[in-house]
Design an enzyme around this catalytic site. Structure first.
Site, PDB file in Angstrom:
ATOM      1  N   LEU A  87       0.849  -1.187   0.000  1.00 51.38           N
ATOM      2  CA  LEU A  87       0.000   0.000   0.000  1.00 51.38           C
ATOM      3  C   LEU A  87       0.886   1.239   0.000  1.00 51.38           C
ATOM      4  O   LEU A  87       1.904   1.275   0.700  1.00 51.38           O
ATOM      5  CB  LEU A  87      -0.888   0.041   1.250  1.00 51.38           C
ATOM      6  CG  LEU A  87      -1.925  -1.061   1.421  1.00 51.38           C
ATOM      7  CD1 LEU A  87      -2.535  -0.986   2.820  1.00 51.38           C
ATOM      8  CD2 LEU A  87      -3.006  -0.957   0.349  1.00 51.38           C
TER       9      LEU A  87
ATOM     10  N   GLU B 226      15.675   6.221   0.316  1.00 52.77           N
ATOM     11  CA  GLU B 226      16.181   4.950  -0.203  1.00 52.77           C
ATOM     12  C   GLU B 226      17.045   4.231   0.811  1.00 52.77           C
ATOM     13  O   GLU B 226      16.996   2.994   0.922  1.00 52.77           O
ATOM     14  CB  GLU B 226      16.983   5.204  -1.489  1.00 52.77           C
ATOM     15  CG  GLU B 226      17.450   3.940  -2.204  1.00 52.77           C
ATOM     16  CD  GLU B 226      18.843   3.446  -1.784  1.00 52.77           C
ATOM     17  OE1 GLU B 226      19.276   2.406  -2.300  1.00 52.77           O
ATOM     18  OE2 GLU B 226      19.476   4.119  -0.926  1.00 52.77           O
TER      19      GLU B 226
ATOM     20  N   HIS C  12      28.900   4.771   3.164  1.00 57.33           N
ATOM     21  CA  HIS C  12      27.977   4.997   4.284  1.00 57.33           C
ATOM     22  C   HIS C  12      28.660   5.557   5.530  1.00 57.33           C
ATOM     23  O   HIS C  12      28.169   5.374   6.642  1.00 57.33           O
ATOM     24  CB  HIS C  12      27.214   3.715   4.640  1.00 57.33           C
ATOM     25  CG  HIS C  12      26.125   3.370   3.668  1.00 57.33           C
ATOM     26  ND1 HIS C  12      25.200   2.372   3.906  1.00 57.33           N
ATOM     27  CD2 HIS C  12      25.819   3.880   2.453  1.00 57.33           C
ATOM     28  CE1 HIS C  12      24.370   2.279   2.876  1.00 57.33           C
ATOM     29  NE2 HIS C  12      24.729   3.186   1.980  1.00 57.33           N
TER      30      HIS C  12
END
Length: 730
Positions: free
Chosen positions: A252, A406, A535
């Site tokens: 959803l 993301e 990262h």
């Protein structure tokens, strides 16, 4: 002589009229002619290639990475506005641009209570370039790891795979109540904690071993800012959730009105606390462990021989010292935006080519993802300029996308595919992903489903590779990474698509032919599993400019690749997707099944005969479609016939979807590219089911699942073959 004057005036007027027409022809912007069967305009393609500018990409990256921009922070919103401004620019903008906002569940560390691992282990990255400290630099943490303060004796569990934990138990080590120290790689981030919890581990620490990322270099003067290596204090952040997309609104779109699962009981979150640390801190712990010596394959590049534990030697820490992991993460609902830009197609506006890149980063994110965003902005500038001048409009519509959140699990792109599921599945030709555009500057890395190999190779053959070699990107790629194809001979080696970036929902959920493009490093010169500052707070503009791509020529090469592929997919009369390239993949999967699983299947009364027939039928249908397209190209094809075969090319990937094939895997429905846990390189559902059946005592039920998975693959291949046959042939 009046008549002479009249004639003279007439001639003069005619000359002025002619001059005006000539001047007008060149002064008035040329409008793309859409009256005929519009095809790829080579002149436009060459213009785009020439105008993509390395200097502008550098300027873009400098702006994008000057401040940390974690998802949903004020700086992330600033970049939303920057993209909207660029895509609405009256001189170089697109037809339209807008944002789509979702209310998503994020996991953030506490600003009041830092996450720690004691004794000795702080949770910081040392200042080396003036950018590692500050209120906007998020402390290292494991997103979606639950809060808690477990403590116990320390054990070393290598990469934290299921086999690694079983090995520890086989050595007689009691894992109940322990803290496991693991290193990045092999198993996914979250899998390390999930595997450990199965064996009684109560907390997990994860570090980056210099043997896995720095080719063994670990001293401060051997790492950034003196080389591209990760500094000793560097900590890899990341999402530790088990699924992609917003965690509590599966299938959803995460709109405020959407139903949400209970945060406290939803699946996919870690069962135990986890925390990443730097290798200088891991060295403190690992080099003081007692217990059996770890096997050779578990040894890394820290300054000691690795032992398994549990507990310490009594040197730096008392023997009975326990490690305490304090995690204070919290779950919060935040608004995250996708930015969408549109160029309307002139002939087939209801067919979309989507080109996307995510915007958010863990810290400054110069490489991940801003190198990709810098390229996206330059490609859009050049195309937008041609569009605004009226000199070009694509045959098909182009959608440019900047995805939000993301890093927390492909959230922006997944919510987009959920919200526009039907429209995208019915109309999308292909998805182009450029996340990290430049890992390093040696060679192109192309990943994708087999049909996109043709368009990537075609573009790569026509673009010069950076540097003095004089080779095309294609020929340079072959030098670094190649394979022998039974069809084409020696060609570049294309990678496959897992779930590492925003292509995942497009290929696994929607069944859209997808690709990922980047420049990368020479694997013969480094064993790094990814660029070392990944990262961390050391992924900065200075890092890119000094060590990865000083002149930004590799960024420019990726921009040219993305631009060329985008134009070929959006402008070519016949889609440059070559479905017959799937035949080679299917044949190799079949051969692996025959060689590695065939005898076992026969023992349980399961025949590969139907699979062999299905592969042959697909090969024949793909060859036949290729011939029909070739025949049409020799003539002046009827537009409806072109549309029909293009739809067959576009829809092939959808034929491989079966939403009931892997009920335990959220979003994964592509029967060829779903996750494969077996070592047999064949159809993943079949391989996984065989592996499970042959290693359990459940008997007939497990072999019934093998038969079911085989039937699912056969049905998908027969359906794919039917998709490729003439539309009036059922």
């Amino acid at each position: 002589m009046q008549w002479v004057k009249l004639v003279g005036l007439g001639v003069g007027a005619a000359a002025l009229l002619g001059l005006g027409i000539i001047l007008g022809h060149f002064a008035i912007p040329k409008v793309a002619d859409t009256s005929g069967p519009q095809d790829l305009d080579r002149e436009i393609l060459e213009t785009v290639m020439a105008q993509l500018d390395a200097g502008r990409i550098r300027e873009n990256l400098l702006e994008l990475s000057k401040e940390p921009h974690l998802a949903t922070t004020p700086r992330d919103e600033d970049l939303v506005q920057l993209l909207l401004q660029r895509w609405k620019d009256p001189v170089s903008g697109l037809d339209t641009a807008r944002t789509v906002e979702y209310e998503v569940l994020l996991s953030l560390p506490s600003s009041e209570q830092p996450n720690l691992a004691l004794p000795s282990v702080g949770n910081w990255e040392e200042e080396v370039t003036g950018e590692q400290e500050g209120p906007d630099v998020v402390q290292p943490y494991a997103a979606y790891a639950p809060p808690g303060t477990p403590q116990g004796l320390l054990v070393y569990a290598n990469h934290g795979t299921e086999d690694d934990f079983k090995y520890l138990q086989d050595q007689g080590i009691n894992l109940q109540g322990t803290i496991a120290l693991t290193r990045y790689g092999v198993a996914g981030r979250g899998a390390k904690a999930v595997n450990g919890a199965r064996h009684g581990v109560v907390g997990v620490l994860v570090y980056t071993d210099p043997g896995d990322i720095n080719d063994g270099h670990s001293l401060p003067n051997e790492t950034f800012p003196y080389s591209w290596g990760l500094p000793p204090s560097g900590v890899e952040r990341g999402s530790y959730t088990g699924y992609f997309g917003d965690p509590v609104t599966p299938y959803l779109p995460a709109r405020p009105s959407s139903f949400r699962l209970d945060w406290n009981s939803t699946s996919g979150f870690l069962p135990i606390p986890a925390q990443p640390i730097g290798f200088q801190h891991a060295e403190d712990l690992l080099c003081n462990l007692k217990g059996p010596q770890a096997p050779a394959s578990w040894q890394g590049a820290l300054s000691c021989v690795y032992h398994l534990g549990p507990g310490f030697t009594g040197g730096k820490f008392p023997e009975d010292s326990q490690v305490k992991v304090s995690v204070h993460n919290r779950l919060v609902l935040r608004n995250s935006s996708n930015v969408l830009g549109f160029i309307r197609g002139a002939v087939e506006p209801d067919r979309y080519v989507v080109y996307g890149n995510h915007r958010d980063s863990w810290v400054h994110g110069a490489v991940d993802p801003s190198s990709g965003t810098a390229v996206l902005l330059e490609v859009s500038r050049v195309l937008g300029t041609l569009l605004k001048r009226g000199t070009w409009r694509p045959r098909r519509s182009i959608v440019l996308a900047s995805w939000g959140a993301e890093e927390f699990g492909l959230i922006g792109s997944t919510e987009f595919t959920e919200e526009f599921f039907s429209k995208l599945q019915e109309r999308t030709v292909a998805y182009i992903n450029v996340d990290i555009s430049v890992f390093a500057n040696a060679t192109l890395r192309g990943q994708g489903t087999p049909p996109v190999q043709n368009v990537i190779f075609s573009a790569a053959k026509e673009i010069s590779s950076p540097g003095p070699s004089g080779l095309s990107i294609y020929d340079n790629w072959i030098r670094y990474n190649n394979r022998s194809s039974p069809v084409y001979g020696l060609i570049p080696s294309m990678g496959t698509l897992g779930a590492g970036s925003d292509y995942a929902p497009f290929i696994h959920f929607l069944g859209i032919s997808s690709m990922d493009l980047a420049y990368t490093y020479d694997q013969s010169k480094t064993s790094a599993r990814i660029y070392p500052t990944y990262h961390t707070a050391f992924d900065t503009f200075k890092y890119v400019e000094k060590f990865l791509d000083p002149d930004f020529s590799s960024h420019q090469a990726v921009a040219r690749m993305a631009g060329s592929v985008l134009l070929r997919l959006s402008d070519s009369l016949f889609l440059p997707l070559k479905v017959s390239d799937y035949s080679e993949t299917l044949r190799s999967f079949l051969q692996a099944a025959q060689q590695d699983l065939g005898a076992l299947l026969v023992q349980h009364g399961i025949s590969l005969g139907p699979l062999e027939t299905a592969v042959e039928n697909f090969e024949a249908a793909a060859t036949d479609l290729g011939q029909r397209i070739s025949d049409l190209q020799q003539d002046s094809p009827d537009s409806l016939k072109v549309r029909m075969v293009n739809d067959q090319l576009m829809l092939l990937e959808r034929a491989f979807l079966n939403p009931r094939a892997f009920p335990e895997e959220r979003y994964y429905s592509h029967v060829l590219w779903a996750p494969r846990t077996s070592s047999v390189t064949t159809f993943p559902g079949l391989a996984n089911a065989c592996s499970k059946a042959s290693t359990t005592d459940l008997g007939s039920a497990e072999w019934a699942e093998v038969h079911r998975q085989l039937s699912i693959v056969v049905a998908a291949l027969e359906g794919a073959a039917a998709t490729l046959r003439p539309v009036d042939d059922l």
